[in-house]
Design an enzyme around this catalytic site. Structure first.
Site, mmCIF file in Angstrom:
data_model
loop_
_atom_site.group_PDB
_atom_site.id
_atom_site.type_symbol
_atom_site.label_atom_id
_atom_site.label_comp_id
_atom_site.label_asym_id
_atom_site.label_seq_id
_atom_site.Cartn_x
_atom_site.Cartn_y
_atom_site.Cartn_z
ATOM 1 N N SER A 288 0.836 -1.197 0.000
ATOM 2 C CA SER A 288 0.000 0.000 0.000
ATOM 3 C C SER A 288 0.876 1.253 0.000
ATOM 4 O O SER A 288 1.826 1.363 0.787
ATOM 5 C CB SER A 288 -0.872 -0.066 1.266
ATOM 6 O OG SER A 288 -1.744 1.029 1.356
ATOM 7 N N THR B 144 -5.545 14.546 8.134
ATOM 8 C CA THR B 144 -5.671 14.516 6.671
ATOM 9 C C THR B 144 -4.305 14.756 6.025
ATOM 10 O O THR B 144 -3.967 14.144 5.013
ATOM 11 C CB THR B 144 -6.688 15.581 6.208
ATOM 12 O OG1 THR B 144 -7.890 15.410 6.976
ATOM 13 C CG2 THR B 144 -7.016 15.450 4.752
ATOM 14 N N SER C 190 -4.891 13.842 -3.623
ATOM 15 C CA SER C 190 -5.652 15.088 -3.669
ATOM 16 C C SER C 190 -5.200 16.146 -2.677
ATOM 17 O O SER C 190 -5.727 17.250 -2.688
ATOM 18 C CB SER C 190 -7.118 14.804 -3.444
ATOM 19 O OG SER C 190 -7.352 14.615 -2.068
ATOM 20 N N LYS D 258 -17.636 13.313 -6.602
ATOM 21 C CA LYS D 258 -16.749 14.453 -6.822
ATOM 22 C C LYS D 258 -17.034 15.019 -8.216
ATOM 23 O O LYS D 258 -18.034 15.706 -8.378
ATOM 24 C CB LYS D 258 -15.314 14.057 -6.507
ATOM 25 C CG LYS D 258 -15.185 13.873 -4.957
ATOM 26 C CD LYS D 258 -13.939 13.260 -4.424
ATOM 27 C CE LYS D 258 -14.063 13.091 -2.906
ATOM 28 N NZ LYS D 258 -13.029 12.279 -2.304
ATOM 29 N N THR E 30 -26.296 -3.327 2.956
ATOM 30 C CA THR E 30 -26.722 -1.932 3.015
ATOM 31 C C THR E 30 -27.642 -1.620 1.831
ATOM 32 O O THR E 30 -27.498 -2.204 0.750
ATOM 33 C CB THR E 30 -25.500 -0.981 3.068
ATOM 34 O OG1 THR E 30 -25.945 0.331 3.347
ATOM 35 C CG2 THR E 30 -24.722 -0.980 1.766
ATOM 36 N N HIS F 216 -10.121 11.125 -7.478
ATOM 37 C CA HIS F 216 -9.887 12.535 -7.801
ATOM 38 C C HIS F 216 -9.542 12.758 -9.269
ATOM 39 O O HIS F 216 -9.069 13.823 -9.636
ATOM 40 C CB HIS F 216 -8.797 13.118 -6.903
ATOM 41 C CG HIS F 216 -9.265 13.238 -5.498
ATOM 42 N ND1 HIS F 216 -10.049 14.282 -5.060
ATOM 43 C CD2 HIS F 216 -9.129 12.398 -4.454
ATOM 44 C CE1 HIS F 216 -10.354 14.099 -3.781
ATOM 45 N NE2 HIS F 216 -9.808 12.962 -3.396
HETATM 46 C C1 LIG Z 1 -13.158 11.287 -1.091
HETATM 47 C C2 LIG Z 1 -12.279 10.073 -1.271
HETATM 48 C C3 LIG Z 1 -12.799 8.777 -1.194
HETATM 49 C C4 LIG Z 1 -14.196 8.533 -0.742
HETATM 50 O O1 LIG Z 1 -15.120 8.800 -1.735
HETATM 51 P P1 LIG Z 1 -16.597 9.235 -1.304
HETATM 52 O O2 LIG Z 1 -17.407 8.931 -2.493
HETATM 53 O O3 LIG Z 1 -16.531 10.671 -0.917
HETATM 54 O O4 LIG Z 1 -16.958 8.381 -0.127
HETATM 55 C C5 LIG Z 1 -11.996 7.703 -1.525
HETATM 56 N N1 LIG Z 1 -10.710 7.876 -1.892
HETATM 57 C C6 LIG Z 1 -10.159 9.101 -1.933
HETATM 58 C C7 LIG Z 1 -8.735 9.239 -2.342
HETATM 59 C C8 LIG Z 1 -10.909 10.226 -1.605
HETATM 60 O O5 LIG Z 1 -10.349 11.433 -1.582
#
Ligand SMILES: *Cc1c(COP(=O)(O)O)cnc(C)c1O
Length: 409
Positions: free
Chosen positions: A136, A362, A188, A247, A276, A216
């Site tokens: 990873s 973050t 990102s 996004k 779910t 992203h």
């Molecule tokens: C935002 C993000 C996610 C999660 O995606 P969501 O659809 O917002 O849950 C996964 N991987 C990365 C790198 C992210 O920035």
């Protein structure tokens, strides 16, 4: 026992470290992206959003809104159950076909978010491979880290984007052992890109599977918005492409694409898929409309890159410490938890500019930053106003300007 006391002291600790998070109460104005109303302590005010991950403004594209409203009117709101009980709806099936086509893969599987797709997709894939080793990237997103952790498999972390280190780890591993290399195509927080072909070369040499998070990049890179792997001509070399609909596609949901067998196995074994409720048909139809639009329209992608380049140029010219980024992300270095929060507060209160501070965990401590995300709809006047506001805030907070500020990183 004072249970609330435990929660309060946990919160106090965050406040002490200056990373207690406060959310802005906003109302976006459809048709006037990136403008929004802010419900400030003093009442409603108009502000400009500079940190949205609705990168292309697709969340208010007429085709996308139209598809959502029309489908909800025709089919109602909720999906009515998990896919296994009653939740498979036709727009969802069409969306999966659209996603498989986007990435040139035989199959795709939808999840309720990108987070869930990593968190349940990675461990399900890894556990179906006997004695799997996961490799990873050190800067992988929390959803991938959680997925790796929940797999219970052995893991090794390779230094960010360092294929030399990745090869060392692959070389040292038992050749007979199944391996999964997990990485992002576009990171990102720094705006840098993975060496996808070099990683695929190693995967082929050492017999590993590859899993890439294109969250992203989907919609924004590649001739049809297939992401960095499409741009680099590497979609067919990567085994699993994961992405989000939340996004650049402006909706909600996550997905994986890949071989028929892999996707069918995840569908059949992943708890975060099975237990779910499925995404509502209206959201699926809206996402399909966004993907279809961006498969043929290059206007958003070109204008997005043009705006990002302009923001970088204008902020650099103003002596602001723009961190090196080769993509649409424009990180501006602050390096102090207290000051990044103060800068964000001043921008909002005094300049009507919304940029959420980026804090630990973050990004690492002392690497706090403002993460600016220009969209196709940020015009020259908005960019100039942003630069002026940042210079004012930098002066008032006595933050370092220019290249020395970055060297301190
Ligand atoms: C935002 C993000 C996610 C999660 O995606 P969501 O659809 O917002 O849950 C996964 N991987 C990365 C790198 C992210 O920035």
């Amino acid at each position: 026992m004072n249970y609330n006391g435990f929660f309060a002291s946990a919160l106090d600790q965050l406040r002490e470290e200056r990373r207690y998070r406060v959310f802005a109460d906003l109302e976006r104005i459809a048709g006037r992206f990136p403008h929004a109303h802010w419900h400030s302590p003093q009442g409603k005010r108009e502000v400009v959003i500079w940190c949205s991950n609705d990168y292309l403004g697709m969340a208010q594209h007429p085709k996308v809104i139209g598809a959502m409203v029309e489908t909800a009117t025709r089919m109602g709101t909720g999906a009515g159950g998990t896919r296994n009980i009653a939740g498979t709806n036709h727009p969802l099936v069409e969306l999966e076909r659209e996603l498989a086509d986007l990435h040139g893969k035989p199959a795709a599987l939808l999840f309720t978010s990108g987070y869930v797709s990593n968190q349940t997709g990675i461990p399900t894939i890894a556990r179906l491979l006997p004695n799997c080793l996961i490799l990873s990237d050190a800067l992988n997103h929390n959803s991938m880290i959680e997925g790796v952790r929940q797999s219970g498999c052995d893991k090794q972390i390779w230094r960010h984007n360092d294929v030399g280190h990745l090869e060392e780890l692959l070389k040292a591993a038992d050749p007979a052992r199944p391996k999964v290399i997990a990485f992002e195509s576009l990171y990102s927080m720094d705006g840098d890109v993975a060496p996808v072909h070099a990683i695929c070369d190693l995967a082929e040499k050492y017999g590993a599977m590859t899993y890439v998070d294109e969250v992203h990049a989907v919609g924004m890179y590649g001739a049809r918005g297939g992401g960095i792997c499409e741009r680099e001509g590497a979609m067919d070399r990567v085994d699993v492409i994961e992405g989000t609909l939340a996004k650049a596609f402006g909706c909600l949901g996550g997905f994986i694409t890949g071989s028929t067998e892999m996707v069918d196995a995840v569908r059949s074994y992943a708890p975060g898929f099975i237990f779910t409720t499925a995404l509502p048909p209206a959201i699926c139809a809206a996402a399909t409309a966004a993907i279809k639009h961006l498969k043929t329209s290059n206007w958003e992608r070109e204008r997005h890159q043009d705006r990002a380049a302009r923001v970088k140029a204008v902020l650099n010219a103003a002596g602001l410490p723009v961190m090196p980024s080769t993509t649409h992300i424009v990180p501006v270095f602050v390096g102090n938890a207290e000051k990044v929060k103060a800068a964000s507060d001043m921008l909002m209160a005094d300049h009507g500019i919304y940029i959420q501070p980026i804090n630990y965990p973050t990004v690492p401590r002392n690497e706090e930053r403002l993460r600016i995300t220009p969209s196709p709809y940020h015009d020259d006047a908005l960019i100039d106003a942003l630069a002026e506001a940042l210079v004012d805030v930098w002066e008032r907070l006595e933050l370092p300007r220019g290249k020395q500020a970055l060297a301190a990183e």
